[in-house]
Write an enzyme that holds these catalytic residues in place. Sequence first.
Site, PDB file in Angstrom:
ATOM      1  N   ASP A 134      -1.614  -0.731   5.978  1.00 55.54           N
ATOM      2  CA  ASP A 134      -1.736  -0.099   7.296  1.00 55.54           C
ATOM      3  C   ASP A 134      -3.170  -0.009   7.785  1.00 55.54           C
ATOM      4  O   ASP A 134      -3.420   0.610   8.823  1.00 55.54           O
ATOM      5  CB  ASP A 134      -1.130   1.319   7.255  1.00 55.54           C
ATOM      6  CG  ASP A 134      -2.005   2.303   6.486  1.00 55.54           C
ATOM      7  OD1 ASP A 134      -2.293   3.398   7.014  1.00 55.54           O
ATOM      8  OD2 ASP A 134      -2.432   1.969   5.359  1.00 55.54           O
ATOM      9  N   ASP A 184       0.864  -1.173   0.000  1.00 57.37           N
ATOM     10  CA  ASP A 184       0.000   0.000   0.000  1.00 57.37           C
ATOM     11  C   ASP A 184       0.908   1.234   0.000  1.00 57.37           C
ATOM     12  O   ASP A 184       2.123   1.127   0.249  1.00 57.37           O
ATOM     13  CB  ASP A 184      -0.898  -0.038   1.244  1.00 57.37           C
ATOM     14  CG  ASP A 184      -1.730   1.224   1.406  1.00 57.37           C
ATOM     15  OD1 ASP A 184      -2.432   1.598   0.450  1.00 57.37           O
ATOM     16  OD2 ASP A 184      -1.665   1.839   2.482  1.00 57.37           O
ATOM     17  N   ASP A 232      -0.335   5.168   0.884  1.00 54.39           N
ATOM     18  CA  ASP A 232      -0.657   6.163   1.911  1.00 54.39           C
ATOM     19  C   ASP A 232      -0.676   5.542   3.301  1.00 54.39           C
ATOM     20  O   ASP A 232      -1.406   4.577   3.555  1.00 54.39           O
ATOM     21  CB  ASP A 232      -2.040   6.778   1.641  1.00 54.39           C
ATOM     22  CG  ASP A 232      -2.073   7.577   0.357  1.00 54.39           C
ATOM     23  OD1 ASP A 232      -1.351   8.573   0.268  1.00 54.39           O
ATOM     24  OD2 ASP A 232      -2.824   7.194  -0.565  1.00 54.39           O
TER      25      ASP A 232
END
Length: 232
Positions: free
Chosen positions: A173, A13, A15
């Site tokens: 995250d 991922d 961001d």
Amino acid sequence: MNAAIRQHAVLFDLDGTLIDTAPDIVAAANRMLDELQARPLPFDKIAGFIGNGVSTLVQRILDASALEPELHTVALASFNRHYAETNGRFGRLFPGVQACLAGLRAANYRLACVTNKPLAFALPLLQMHHIDIHFGIIVGGDSLASMKPAPEPLWHACHVLDVAPRHACMVGDSGVDVAAAQAAEVPVLIVRHGAPEPVAAWGPAVKTFTHFDQLAGLLAAIPVYPERELQS
């Protein structure tokens, strides 16, 4: 390919995982609200809306600001215009990311970036932080008909990298990354960057870490999913 490596590909991922992009996004969002003659929202409020793509982010901001849903098209255009100016300006690469990516490539892992950020924003951001060179493919939120938590972006990355999903691992995250990985039957690791443990609903199979120097060791310990046909 090193035969000792069980996970041959790592799908990252963007961001909140590789780069702390919240400062860039919050700055653009509050510039958008100012243009709409609305009050700015707190940093943590907007940061909590990140993860499901730009359109959803803008809609959540409009809802939180008690603005009419009909403003969405105008607001989205405003946000995109301002984010083109703030993208990569205020955020930072998380500690250890550059060394981790270089180390994984040296160990013959194939790397992908799978993000819900539009590709027009994701690619220059990766280039600004000099990590674009590590990825065999970058899948943006607008690269396919669906984005995470749908499994297709992960399957597409695996297909391009020529690695079966059971030999890949998603590193993210958030619950969006967990849901996408579970739907794709791809193992998942969640980086917390010092934050509290994730909610129990994610299940005991979701392992977490706090610094990228831990990642290589965690990858070697991931159990491989049962054999399944590679999906494109």
